[in-house]
Design a protein around this motif. Sequence first.
Motif, PDB file in Angstrom:
ATOM      1  N   GLY A 245      -8.264 -51.213  59.015  1.00  0.00           N
ATOM      2  CA  GLY A 245      -9.146 -51.336  57.865  1.00  0.00           C
ATOM      3  C   GLY A 245      -8.935 -50.206  56.875  1.00  0.00           C
ATOM      4  O   GLY A 245      -8.857 -50.413  55.665  1.00  0.00           O
ATOM      5  N   SER A 279     -11.425 -58.829  44.944  1.00  0.00           N
ATOM      6  CA  SER A 279     -12.480 -58.923  45.957  1.00  0.00           C
ATOM      7  C   SER A 279     -11.902 -59.219  47.339  1.00  0.00           C
ATOM      8  O   SER A 279     -12.369 -58.666  48.337  1.00  0.00           O
ATOM      9  CB  SER A 279     -13.533 -59.937  45.547  1.00  0.00           C
ATOM     10  OG  SER A 279     -12.920 -61.140  45.167  1.00  0.00           O
ATOM     11  N   LEU A 283     -12.889 -56.520  50.054  1.00  0.00           N
ATOM     12  CA  LEU A 283     -13.802 -56.971  51.102  1.00  0.00           C
ATOM     13  C   LEU A 283     -13.096 -57.036  52.461  1.00  0.00           C
ATOM     14  O   LEU A 283     -13.679 -56.690  53.488  1.00  0.00           O
ATOM     15  CB  LEU A 283     -14.395 -58.339  50.759  1.00  0.00           C
ATOM     16  CG  LEU A 283     -15.465 -58.312  49.676  1.00  0.00           C
ATOM     17  CD1 LEU A 283     -15.945 -59.714  49.353  1.00  0.00           C
ATOM     18  CD2 LEU A 283     -16.631 -57.435  50.124  1.00  0.00           C
ATOM     19  N   GLY A 284     -11.838 -57.460  52.436  1.00  0.00           N
ATOM     20  CA  GLY A 284     -11.079 -57.541  53.700  1.00  0.00           C
ATOM     21  C   GLY A 284     -11.049 -56.198  54.394  1.00  0.00           C
ATOM     22  O   GLY A 284     -11.352 -56.087  55.595  1.00  0.00           O
ATOM     23  N   SER A 285     -10.698 -55.147  53.657  1.00  0.00           N
ATOM     24  CA  SER A 285     -10.604 -53.837  54.299  1.00  0.00           C
ATOM     25  C   SER A 285     -11.987 -53.337  54.706  1.00  0.00           C
ATOM     26  O   SER A 285     -12.161 -52.737  55.759  1.00  0.00           O
ATOM     27  CB  SER A 285      -9.906 -52.821  53.397  1.00  0.00           C
ATOM     28  OG  SER A 285     -10.572 -52.748  52.167  1.00  0.00           O
ATOM     29  N   LEU A 286     -12.984 -53.667  53.880  1.00  0.00           N
ATOM     30  CA  LEU A 286     -14.350 -53.246  54.201  1.00  0.00           C
ATOM     31  C   LEU A 286     -14.829 -53.904  55.497  1.00  0.00           C
ATOM     32  O   LEU A 286     -15.407 -53.245  56.368  1.00  0.00           O
ATOM     33  CB  LEU A 286     -15.280 -53.649  53.053  1.00  0.00           C
ATOM     34  CG  LEU A 286     -16.502 -52.763  52.853  1.00  0.00           C
ATOM     35  CD1 LEU A 286     -16.071 -51.358  52.461  1.00  0.00           C
ATOM     36  CD2 LEU A 286     -17.408 -53.360  51.783  1.00  0.00           C
ATOM     37  N   ILE A 287     -14.541 -55.203  55.638  1.00  0.00           N
ATOM     38  CA  ILE A 287     -14.974 -55.929  56.837  1.00  0.00           C
ATOM     39  C   ILE A 287     -14.285 -55.359  58.078  1.00  0.00           C
ATOM     40  O   ILE A 287     -14.927 -55.087  59.101  1.00  0.00           O
ATOM     41  CB  ILE A 287     -14.679 -57.441  56.696  1.00  0.00           C
ATOM     42  CG1 ILE A 287     -15.615 -58.059  55.665  1.00  0.00           C
ATOM     43  CG2 ILE A 287     -14.831 -58.161  58.042  1.00  0.00           C
ATOM     44  CD1 ILE A 287     -15.246 -59.482  55.278  1.00  0.00           C
ATOM     45  N   LEU A 288     -12.965 -55.147  57.976  1.00  0.00           N
ATOM     46  CA  LEU A 288     -12.251 -54.613  59.134  1.00  0.00           C
ATOM     47  C   LEU A 288     -12.781 -53.250  59.532  1.00  0.00           C
ATOM     48  O   LEU A 288     -12.979 -52.949  60.702  1.00  0.00           O
ATOM     49  CB  LEU A 288     -10.757 -54.498  58.833  1.00  0.00           C
ATOM     50  CG  LEU A 288      -9.905 -55.692  59.257  1.00  0.00           C
ATOM     51  CD1 LEU A 288      -8.446 -55.365  59.072  1.00  0.00           C
ATOM     52  CD2 LEU A 288     -10.188 -56.066  60.701  1.00  0.00           C
ATOM     53  N   SER A 290     -15.746 -52.085  59.023  1.00  0.00           N
ATOM     54  CA  SER A 290     -17.078 -52.228  59.609  1.00  0.00           C
ATOM     55  C   SER A 290     -16.984 -52.689  61.057  1.00  0.00           C
ATOM     56  O   SER A 290     -17.665 -52.154  61.930  1.00  0.00           O
ATOM     57  CB  SER A 290     -17.909 -53.235  58.824  1.00  0.00           C
ATOM     58  OG  SER A 290     -17.840 -52.934  57.459  1.00  0.00           O
ATOM     59  N   ILE A 291     -16.112 -53.662  61.314  1.00  0.00           N
ATOM     60  CA  ILE A 291     -15.943 -54.119  62.706  1.00  0.00           C
ATOM     61  C   ILE A 291     -15.477 -52.956  63.568  1.00  0.00           C
ATOM     62  O   ILE A 291     -15.939 -52.760  64.696  1.00  0.00           O
ATOM     63  CB  ILE A 291     -14.928 -55.277  62.777  1.00  0.00           C
ATOM     64  CG1 ILE A 291     -15.455 -56.498  62.049  1.00  0.00           C
ATOM     65  CG2 ILE A 291     -14.619 -55.633  64.232  1.00  0.00           C
ATOM     66  CD1 ILE A 291     -14.468 -57.656  62.004  1.00  0.00           C
TER      67      ILE A 291
END
Length: 319
Positions: A245, A279, A283-288, A290-291
């Motif tokens: 991420g 986006s 968002l992709g990097s943000l989601i990874l 966060s996981i």
Amino acid sequence: MADRLSKIAVVIPCYNEEEALPVTAEHLLALLDKMTEQQLIAPDSYILCANDGSRDDTWGTIVRLHDRDNRVKGISLAHNRGHQNALLAGLMSAMDNCDAAISIDADLQDDPEAIVEMVKLFNRGTDIVYGVRSSRHTDTWFKRTTAHAFYKFQQLMGLETVYDHADYRLMSNRALHMLSQYGESNLFLRGIIPQIGLPTAIVTYARNHRVAGESKYPLSKMLSFSIDGITSFSARPMRWIFMTGLILLFVDIAVALYVLGSYFFEQHISPGWTSIMLSVWFLGSLILMSIGIVGEYIGKIFIEVKKRPRYAIAETLLD
Ligand code: UDP
Ligand code: MG
């Protein structure tokens, strides 16, 4: 250890081994006889077969072998619990009735002669002796390659194991007691035993073909074994999610520059492309990430729930 001969228990996990066991027991009893004669071990050293809920007549075979020679002993699990659990059950049953236990497979693929060297090292004060294969030419190319890939992957995942060592090893009584402190139900002995940390040594031997029967470890079992091994020792895969991420966040900056550059300086941009590109990457990097952060916490929980012993005292000098 010098004033008294050491009592050895040879522990064999057995799953559907009715064909191999008689050959194996005969071979091992002869070896015990030889070592007793050479005054290497006590005469009441024995073999302990742990029947792992076999579907054939393995238990009947063990009972008959015991009737003929009571140095063959046995325990029988109610249900098939897998190699590692059967082995642990055997070791724990032998723990209070031996100076050292040696675990070996029922098929004698691991040369039993190495036991002599293991016991000599034990008598000189080594607590854990690993049997290591000097060559795997009798394994199929496939088994060899997959096994080596497995060792490499384990190392990459931060798991400390002994290369080309399966579960053929000697453990002193002291090491067995330390092993008994590990309360986890997801058992991967090859990972746990190096963590015990007592004096260790290695004995090499050539690996043979099975004496009888066929392998109880098809690829599917090997695969689930390796996944178990990694996931019960390492929280590293979760850290990797976070790192991915983070790396993507930097890639995102580059992508954003490119996308914005295109937006301002190129003529033929489809409407909406810029905003979607921005986006999706952000968002992709943000989601990874966060996981990954959630994973870090789960990793902590995972380590804590094991309730592994935090230390092992090898020697005391308290009086
Ligand atoms: N084994 C067991 N429970 C199982 C599978 C295997 O106790 O569910 C025992 C088996 O009887 C043998 C040892 O584990 O003594 C190693 O199995 P095998 O020789 O089939 O594995 P391979 O050498 O082919 O990896
Ligand atoms: Mg085998």
